[in-house]
Design an enzyme around this catalytic site. Structure first.
Site, short mmCIF file in Angstrom:
data_model
loop_
_atom_site.label_atom_id
_atom_site.label_comp_id
_atom_site.label_asym_id
_atom_site.label_seq_id
_atom_site.Cartn_x
_atom_site.Cartn_y
_atom_site.Cartn_z
N GLU A 35 -10.51 39.34 -11.66
CA GLU A 35 -10.11 37.92 -11.60
C GLU A 35 -8.36 37.51 -12.34
OE1 GLU A 35 -11.35 35.36 -9.43
OE2 GLU A 35 -12.88 37.33 -8.87
N CYS A 190 -7.89 31.94 7.18
CA CYS A 190 -7.42 30.81 6.92
C CYS A 190 -6.13 31.39 6.57
CB CYS A 190 -7.93 29.81 7.05
SG CYS A 190 -7.70 27.95 6.05
N CYS A 197 -7.61 31.38 13.90
CA CYS A 197 -8.18 29.49 14.33
C CYS A 197 -9.53 30.40 15.11
CB CYS A 197 -7.69 28.67 14.57
SG CYS A 197 -6.89 27.64 13.31
N CYS A 200 -12.51 31.34 13.44
CA CYS A 200 -13.03 30.88 12.46
C CYS A 200 -14.24 30.41 11.63
CB CYS A 200 -11.62 29.78 12.01
SG CYS A 200 -12.49 29.26 10.33
N CYS A 206 -12.73 21.18 11.67
CA CYS A 206 -12.18 21.50 10.48
C CYS A 206 -10.58 20.57 11.42
CB CYS A 206 -10.92 23.45 11.44
SG CYS A 206 -9.28 22.97 10.23
N1 ADE Z 1 -9.02 36.63 -5.17
C1 ADE Z 1 -9.43 36.27 -6.58
N2 ADE Z 1 -10.65 36.51 -7.02
C2 ADE Z 1 -11.43 37.61 -6.20
C3 ADE Z 1 -12.46 38.23 -5.54
N3 ADE Z 1 -12.90 38.73 -6.25
N4 ADE Z 1 -12.44 39.12 -4.39
C4 ADE Z 1 -11.27 39.15 -2.92
N5 ADE Z 1 -9.77 37.71 -3.75
C5 ADE Z 1 -9.93 37.52 -4.51
#
Ligand code: ADE
Length: 343
Positions: A35, A190, A197, A200, A206
C-alpha cells in the site's frame, strides 16, 4: 447504496485483478509495504520493486535491522523517498516498542508515519477484513463521476463529500472484494482519459455518464503553474569512476546519493578543486534533463567533468568515488540515474 457495492463485488469477481503479488496474503507487513509503494505509483511499476524489497527484507525485523541506505537503494527510481524513510522508521518503532506487531486498530495504523486515512483503511481491510472506506485518487474519480460530485477533489469540502459517499457505499460483507473492486475499476475502466464506460458495471447509474459529463468530472486541479527551476549537476569522471555526494537528510532526495550541484554561473574548475580536491582538464555539457516534482519543475543541466588527478586528502565526508556500475546500484534519484546511464 447496497446495490452499488453488490455491483462492484460481482464485477470484481468476474473482471477484477486476482493475481497481484500482494493479494492472497494476510501478512500485515506485505500489505503495508504494497500500500505504501502503491501511493502515487502504478501497479506495473510497483511489482518488481515490491518483489525485490521482500526478497531483501522478508519481514519487519529484517527491515528494522537494515541501514537506511540499503532501504533507499531498493527504493531508487520509485520516487517520493519519504515513503521509504517512514517505512524504515516505522519498522524500527514497531520492533522496539510493539514487540514487532503491526497494530490492528485503524486509528493506530493511521497514526504511523506516512499512513493517511485511505492507506490505513486499505491495510485493515486487506489484513483482517475489517470494514473501512478507502478514497485514493482513482476512487475519488470513480465516486465523483458515479455520484455526480462536482468540484476539485483536492478541495476540503469536496473531499468531505467524497468521504461521506465512500462511507455510505460500504457493504457489510465481502469488504475485501469490494475494496479491491473499487481499485480495479478505477485503474482499468474508470480511467482519467478515455474511460471504458461501455464495459462499466455502473454505467446505468453513473450520473456523469448519463449526463454526458465524463470529461468534466472530476473537476481538474485549479490551474496553478508550477514554478520552473534549473540547476547544474557535475559528473566528475576519473579513472573510470564517478563522484557521488550524499544529500542532507532534509529537503528533496534527502539521504540519497546524488551528483554535485553548482549554481548557474558557478566556476566548475574552482569548485572541483576546492570541494573535491579534483584537478580538471576540461568539461562539456550533456543533454538537459527535465524532471517534475509535485510543487515545481526542474531542468537539470549536467556537465561531464574530466578529472586528471585527485589530491589525496582525508576523504570529504559524504563523498564517494564509484564505478559506473556501483553508482547505478546506489540509492540515487531517477534523473541522476538517467544521466549516469547515458554516459
Ligand atoms: N492501489 C492501492 N492499493 C492497491 C492494491 N492493493 N491493489 C491494486 N492497486 C492498488
Amino acid at each position: 447504496m447496497r446495490e452499488f457495492a453488490a455491483m462492484i463485488i460481482a464485477w470484481q469477481k468476474l473482471h477484477g485483478r486476482h493475481d497481484l503479488p500482494w493479494q492472497h496474503t494476510r501478512d500485515a507487513y506485505h500489505i503495508w509495504l504494497s500500500e505504501i509503494m502503491l501511493q502515487q505509483t502504478q501497479v506495473t511499476t510497483v511489482i518488481p520493486y515490491y518483489r525485490r524489497f521482500l526478497e531483501r527484507f522478508p519481514n519487519l525485523a529484517a527491515l528494522a535491522r537494515a541501514p537506511l541506505d540499503r532501504v533507499l537503494e531498493l527504493w531508487s527510481g520509485l520516487g517520493y523517498y519519504s515513503r521509504a524513510r517512514n517505512l524504515h522508521r516505522t519498522a524500527q518503532t514497531l520492533i522496539a516498542e510493539h514487540a514487532g506487531h503491526f497494530p490492528r486498530d485503524v486509528d493506530a495504523v493511521q497514526a504511523l508515519p506516512g499512513i493517511g486515512r485511505s492507506t490505513a483503511a486499505a491495510i485493515c481491510v486487506f489484513t483482517h477484513g475489517s470494514c473501512h472506506a478507502i478514497l485514493d485518487g482513482n476512487v475519488k474519480r470513480l465516486f465523483a463521476r458515479c455520484f455526480g460530485i462536482a468540484g476539485y477533489p483536492g478541495d476540503a469540502k469536496v473531499q468531505a463529500q467524497l468521504w461521506r459517499q465512500a462511507q455510505l457505499a460500504l457493504p457489510r460483507q465481502e469488504v475485501e472484494a469490494y475494496t479491491q473492486g473499487l481499485m480495479d475499476l478505477g485503474a482499468t475502466v474508470c480511467t482519467r482519459g478515455k474511460p471504458r464506460c461501455a464495459a462499466c458495471p455502473l454505467n446505468r447509474r453513473c450520473i456523469a455518464y448519463k449526463s454526458g459529463r465524463i470529461a468534466e468530472l472530476p473537476a481538474a486541479r485549479p490551474r496553478k503553474t508550477r514554478p520552473q527551476r534549473r540547476t547544474q549537476m557535475l559528473v566528475l569522471v576519473h579513472s573510470g569512476q564517478v563522484l557521488l555526494e550524499k544529500r542532507v537528510a532534509s529537503g528533496i532526495w534527502g539521504g540519497l546519493w546524488s551528483l554535485p550541484e553548482i549554481e548557474a554561473d558557478g566556476n566548475i574548475r574552482a569548485l572541483c578543486a576546492q570541494r573535491y580536491g579534483a584537478e580538471v582538464s576540461g568539461h562539456e555539457p550533456l543533454p538537459t534533463i527535465a524532471h517534475g516534482f509535485t510543487h515545481f519543475k526542474l531542468d537539470i543541466e549536467p556537465h561531464k567533468v574530466m578529472v586528471t588527478h585527485v589530491i589525496p586528502r582525508a576523504a570529504a565526508p559524504g563523498v564517494v568515488w564509484l564505478s559506473l556500475e556501483e553508482a547505478l546500484g546506489a540509492a540515487i534519484p531517477a534523473p541522476v540515474r538517467r544521466i549516469l546511464a547515458a554516459l
